[in-house]
Design a protein around this motif. Structure first.
Motif, PDB file in Angstrom:
ATOM      1  N   THR A  70       0.810  -1.219   0.000  1.00 31.55           N
ATOM      2  CA  THR A  70       0.000   0.000   0.000  1.00 31.55           C
ATOM      3  C   THR A  70       0.852   1.283   0.000  1.00 31.55           C
ATOM      4  N   ILE A  71       1.850   1.288  -0.831  1.00 29.51           N
ATOM      5  CA  ILE A  71       2.741   2.460  -0.940  1.00 29.51           C
ATOM      6  C   ILE A  71       2.075   3.559  -1.785  1.00 29.51           C
ATOM      7  N   MET A  72       1.120   3.130  -2.632  1.00 29.58           N
ATOM      8  CA  MET A  72       0.284   4.052  -3.436  1.00 29.58           C
ATOM      9  C   MET A  72       0.975   4.710  -4.628  1.00 29.58           C
ATOM     10  N   ASN A  73       2.225   4.371  -4.909  1.00 32.93           N
ATOM     11  CA  ASN A  73       2.862   4.943  -6.099  1.00 32.93           C
ATOM     12  C   ASN A  73       2.026   4.657  -7.344  1.00 32.93           C
ATOM     13  N   CYS A  74       1.432   3.473  -7.377  1.00 33.53           N
ATOM     14  CA  CYS A  74       0.686   3.036  -8.557  1.00 33.53           C
ATOM     15  C   CYS A  74      -0.445   4.010  -8.868  1.00 33.53           C
ATOM     16  N   THR A  75      -1.219   4.337  -7.843  1.00 31.68           N
ATOM     17  CA  THR A  75      -2.371   5.221  -8.029  1.00 31.68           C
ATOM     18  C   THR A  75      -1.911   6.618  -8.447  1.00 31.68           C
ATOM     19  N   ASN A  76      -0.819   7.077  -7.866  1.00 36.08           N
ATOM     20  CA  ASN A  76      -0.294   8.397  -8.254  1.00 36.08           C
ATOM     21  C   ASN A  76       0.181   8.399  -9.698  1.00 36.08           C
ATOM     22  N   ALA A  77       0.614   7.253 -10.195  1.00 38.97           N
ATOM     23  CA  ALA A  77       1.205   7.213 -11.540  1.00 38.97           C
ATOM     24  C   ALA A  77       0.173   7.028 -12.652  1.00 38.97           C
ATOM     25  N   CYS A  78      -1.019   6.564 -12.327  1.00 41.98           N
ATOM     26  CA  CYS A  78      -1.948   6.173 -13.409  1.00 41.98           C
ATOM     27  C   CYS A  78      -2.407   7.378 -14.228  1.00 41.98           C
ATOM     28  N   PRO A  79      -2.100   7.401 -15.528  1.00 45.71           N
ATOM     29  CA  PRO A  79      -2.496   8.547 -16.359  1.00 45.71           C
ATOM     30  C   PRO A  79      -3.995   8.566 -16.663  1.00 45.71           C
ATOM     31  N   LYS A  80      -4.713   7.494 -16.327  1.00 44.57           N
ATOM     32  CA  LYS A  80      -6.157   7.466 -16.559  1.00 44.57           C
ATOM     33  C   LYS A  80      -6.928   7.776 -15.283  1.00 44.57           C
ATOM     34  N   GLY A  81      -6.205   8.111 -14.231  1.00 38.72           N
ATOM     35  CA  GLY A  81      -6.874   8.475 -12.970  1.00 38.72           C
ATOM     36  C   GLY A  81      -7.498   7.288 -12.250  1.00 38.72           C
ATOM     37  N   LEU A  82      -7.002   6.096 -12.487  1.00 36.43           N
ATOM     38  CA  LEU A  82      -7.566   4.908 -11.827  1.00 36.43           C
ATOM     39  C   LEU A  82      -6.848   4.655 -10.508  1.00 36.43           C
ATOM     40  N   ASN A  83      -7.392   3.715  -9.736  1.00 33.53           N
ATOM     41  CA  ASN A  83      -6.863   3.482  -8.396  1.00 33.53           C
ATOM     42  C   ASN A  83      -6.543   1.989  -8.195  1.00 33.53           C
ATOM     43  N   PRO A  84      -5.427   1.521  -8.772  1.00 29.44           N
ATOM     44  CA  PRO A  84      -5.095   0.099  -8.627  1.00 29.44           C
ATOM     45  C   PRO A  84      -4.888  -0.317  -7.173  1.00 29.44           C
ATOM     46  N   ALA A  85      -4.385   0.600  -6.328  1.00 30.48           N
ATOM     47  CA  ALA A  85      -4.158   0.238  -4.915  1.00 30.48           C
ATOM     48  C   ALA A  85      -5.484  -0.128  -4.253  1.00 30.48           C
ATOM     49  N   LYS A  86      -6.552   0.585  -4.618  1.00 28.83           N
ATOM     50  CA  LYS A  86      -7.872   0.295  -4.046  1.00 28.83           C
ATOM     51  C   LYS A  86      -8.365  -1.072  -4.549  1.00 28.83           C
ATOM     52  N   ALA A  87      -8.137  -1.347  -5.832  1.00 27.39           N
ATOM     53  CA  ALA A  87      -8.556  -2.654  -6.378  1.00 27.39           C
ATOM     54  C   ALA A  87      -7.854  -3.789  -5.636  1.00 27.39           C
ATOM     55  N   ILE A  88      -6.574  -3.589  -5.343  1.00 24.78           N
ATOM     56  CA  ILE A  88      -5.812  -4.617  -4.622  1.00 24.78           C
ATOM     57  C   ILE A  88      -6.375  -4.784  -3.206  1.00 24.78           C
ATOM     58  N   ALA A  89      -6.679  -3.651  -2.580  1.00 24.31           N
ATOM     59  CA  ALA A  89      -7.243  -3.704  -1.219  1.00 24.31           C
ATOM     60  C   ALA A  89      -8.583  -4.432  -1.236  1.00 24.31           C
ATOM     61  N   GLU A  90      -9.371  -4.227  -2.301  1.00 28.66           N
ATOM     62  CA  GLU A  90     -10.680  -4.902  -2.396  1.00 28.66           C
ATOM     63  C   GLU A  90     -10.499  -6.411  -2.525  1.00 28.66           C
ATOM     64  N   ILE A  91      -9.499  -6.826  -3.299  1.00 36.73           N
ATOM     65  CA  ILE A  91      -9.246  -8.278  -3.426  1.00 36.73           C
ATOM     66  C   ILE A  91      -8.884  -8.847  -2.052  1.00 36.73           C
ATOM     67  N   LYS A  92      -8.012  -8.139  -1.343  1.00 39.13           N
ATOM     68  CA  LYS A  92      -7.592  -8.620  -0.013  1.00 39.13           C
ATOM     69  C   LYS A  92      -8.801  -8.706   0.922  1.00 39.13           C
ATOM     70  N   LYS A  93      -9.678  -7.704   0.822  1.00 40.62           N
ATOM     71  CA  LYS A  93     -10.869  -7.698   1.678  1.00 40.62           C
ATOM     72  C   LYS A  93     -11.769  -8.894   1.346  1.00 40.62           C
ATOM     73  N   MET A  94     -11.947  -9.147   0.057  1.00 40.20           N
ATOM     74  CA  MET A  94     -12.792 -10.279  -0.354  1.00 40.20           C
ATOM     75  C   MET A  94     -12.225 -11.586   0.171  1.00 40.20           C
ATOM     76  N   LEU A  95     -10.903 -11.696   0.119  1.00 39.99           N
ATOM     77  CA  LEU A  95     -10.258 -12.934   0.585  1.00 39.99           C
ATOM     78  C   LEU A  95     -10.392 -13.063   2.104  1.00 39.99           C
ATOM     79  N   ALA A  96     -10.297 -11.935   2.791  1.00 38.36           N
ATOM     80  CA  ALA A  96     -10.379 -11.979   4.259  1.00 38.36           C
ATOM     81  C   ALA A  96     -11.783 -12.331   4.726  1.00 38.36           C
ATOM     82  N   THR A  97     -12.782 -11.969   3.930  1.00 41.50           N
ATOM     83  CA  THR A  97     -14.155 -12.201   4.374  1.00 41.50           C
ATOM     84  C   THR A  97     -14.800 -13.426   3.715  1.00 41.50           C
ATOM     85  N   SER A  98     -14.085 -14.070   2.801  1.00 39.24           N
ATOM     86  CA  SER A  98     -14.719 -15.206   2.116  1.00 39.24           C
ATOM     87  C   SER A  98     -14.483 -16.502   2.868  1.00 39.24           C
TER      88      SER A  98
END
Ligand code: SF4
Ligand code: SF4
Ligand code: FES
Length: 257
Positions: free
Chosen positions: A229-257
């Motif tokens: 969760t260093i967030m460099n990815c989200t800062n770098a995305c030229p399309k304004g997307l948030n890959p760090a959030k997508a990764i966090a969502e996967i982790k959340k799904m795994l933690a709750t499944s």
């Protein structure tokens, strides 16, 4: 203390200097990373004086101008010139981005252009994305369903469709993955933000029937949990997307499944 030295043949040298021949009073210096694998020579930085009075606004225009009018030997990828194909991703002024959408007026002083960081360089500004594409293939980025479509559409509700917003726009330019320190050091095993965002895009697609398997496939210490969760990815995305959030969502799904 450990001292790390670069191999002699990887040291970047001062390259050629191309003086302006137009007599323009509006010049900018553009420094470009050059390396040609067909020679034994070290990488070098070539410098070009460019007449900005006759140059359209984006960094890609600048590169095209240099290639067309000064030095045809520069190699870089580009195709759509409209921020759609992702092929012109490079490092400009120390930041990853798309050359076709980055205005050169945003760069103060000399314009420094390098390939995307921490990729094996194939030539000049062209990095080797073959590992990233293999990783992309590994998440099976296509709809998996047993329902027959009979050549009609697979429907989903408006609400389900909206869950793909912020994900489907990804153009796989690799700006995020190549700005991620975890991907720099473990790029052969860690899937990285671009591929994990794509994995999540299919995991939450309501039409897909392979969610459990998809989650199982990425639930891995190296493939997923190298993200810190260093967030460099989200800062770098030229399309304004948030890959760090997508990764966090996967982790959340795994933690709750
Ligand atoms: S948030 Fe995760 S993927 Fe993004 S830069 Fe940081 S470590 Fe890399
Ligand atoms: S998330 Fe953004 S930076 Fe990463 S590959 Fe997709 S478009 Fe490029
Ligand atoms: S040339 Fe297609 S995104 Fe820049």
């Amino acid at each position: 203390m450990v001292q790390i030295n670069l191999p002699q043949n990887s040291k970047i040298k001062k390259g050629h200097y191309y003086r302006d021949k137009t007599g323009s009073k509006n010049l900018r210096k553009v420094n470009i990373y050059r390396w040609d694998p067909s020679t034994e020579e070290n990488p070098r930085i070539d410098t070009y004086e460019v007449d900005m009075d006759n140059c359209p606004s984006k960094v890609l225009d600048l590169l095209n101008k240099i290639k067309n009018e000064i030095d045809p030997s520069i190699a870089y990828r580009r195709s759509c010139a409209h921020g759609v194909c992702g092929s012109c991703a490079m490092n400009m002024d120390g930041k990853n981005g798309l050359a076709c959408t980055k205005p050169h007026s945003e760069i103060k002083g000399d314009i420094n252009i390098y390939p995307l960081p921490h990729l094996r360089v194939l030539k000049d500004l062209i990095g080797d994305l073959s590992t990233l594409y293999k990783q992309y293939e590994s998440v099976q980025p296509w709809l998996k369903t047993t329902k027959k479509s009979d050549n009609t559409e697979h429907h989903q509700t408006k609400e389900d469709r909206s869950k793909l917003d912020g994900l489907y726009e990804c153009i796989m330019c690799a700006c995020c993955s190549t700005s991620c320190p975890s991907y720099w050091w473990n790029g052969d095993k860690y899937l990285g933000p671009a591929v994990l965002l794509q994995a999540y895009r299919w995991i939450i697609d309501s039409r897909d029937e392979d969610r459990k398997e998809r989650l199982k496939k990425v639930a891995d210490e190296l493939k997923l949990y190298r993200c810190h969760t260093i967030m460099n990815c989200t800062n770098a995305c030229p399309k304004g997307l948030n890959p760090a959030k997508a990764i966090a969502e996967i982790k959340k799904m795994l933690a709750t499944s």
